[in-house]
Motif scaffolding. Structure first.
Motif: not given
Length: 266
Positions: A222-234
């Protein structure tokens, strides 16, 4: 293409006129991911009781998630307060999407994370007091101004900027309310013997290590347009995804209070 082990999304608010579905759709199409956690308020049933606002792009977001599930991405859906009706289906599947009241995730580095939407912490902290001060009508006005600000910025060739998030950050007591929410979430993770917690609900993206517990809030669409990601290295990273996707914070660096340099995703 963004290759990631795990993707955490919440507070998409499909069915609400303020949903930034276009940005989310573009981001999902750039992701190659093994597992997705949908941590609540994916569909805004509250908003749809007043007015159904379902654009083509919102339907495309649903289709993209279903497509990813059919192609082998594991998707776990933890409903929130705006889509709490789906909590009745905990333990069941919607096609290839599993519904759970809460979940847990073990990172590549072995950290055990509690996954919840986060509305359960409202009773421990008076989080809603700044919502009361703004009032529902004033908050709707902020989102209205945000929509028109976004349209104007597009006409001027400017990137996305959340006017409503900026104004909310100036409201007295808002930071204290966010801190109380964070404290309650961390206390819950500690009681459960978890290494950290991932949640949403308050529309405030953040990665913080506090009292030995990792607190991650994946923000909103709605506001921030964000996502949390775990990358391939953890590692765990927050991405802001509008015209471009930029990495705005990453852990383990976050434990030292540092914010990563911006990284554009092609």
């Amino acid at each position: 293409m963004l290759n990631c082990r795990t993707l955490f999304l919440s507070d998409i608010h499909l069915g609400c006129k303020n949903c930034q579905a276009g940005y989310l759709l573009s981001f999902l199409k750039k992701c190659q991911v093994d597992k997705i956690y949908l941590l609540g308020d994916i569909v805004d049933l509250w908003a749809m009781q007043r007015q159904v606002f379902w654009k083509v792009q919102q339907n495309q977001v649903v289709r993209q998630l279903l497509k990813m599930a059919e192609q082998g991405t594991e998707i776990i859906y933890v409903p929130g307060n705006h889509d709490e009706a789906f909590r009745l289906y905990a333990g069941k599947n919607f096609g290839a999407i599993q519904v759970e009241l809460r979940s847990q995730h073990i990172t590549l580095s072995g950290q055990r994370l509690l996954l919840v939407h986060g509305d359960e912490f409202d009773k421990h902290v008076q989080l809603a007091h700044w919502h009361r001060r703004l009032g529902d009508h004033l908050y709707d006005l902020l989102l209205f101004l945000n929509r028109w600000n976004q349209r104007l910025r597009r006409l001027l060739g400017r990137p996305y900027f959340s006017l409503s998030a900026l104004i909310k950050s100036k409201v007295p007591g808002a930071r204290q309310a966010i801190a109380r929410y964070r404290d309650a979430a961390i206390a819950r993770a500690k009681r459960g013997g978890y290494d950290g917690i991932v949640c949403g609900h308050i529309h405030h993206p953040e990665i913080t290590l506090q009292d030995g517990i990792l607190y991650c809030n994946d923000g909103d669409w709605i506001d921030s347009c964000t996502a949390l990601v775990e990358t391939p290295d953890g590692s765990l990273a927050l991405y802001h995804c509008a015209e471009h996707c930029q990495q705005i914070a990453v852990w383990p660096e976050a434990e030292a209070g540092r914010v990563s340099s911006l990284t554009k995703v092609a």
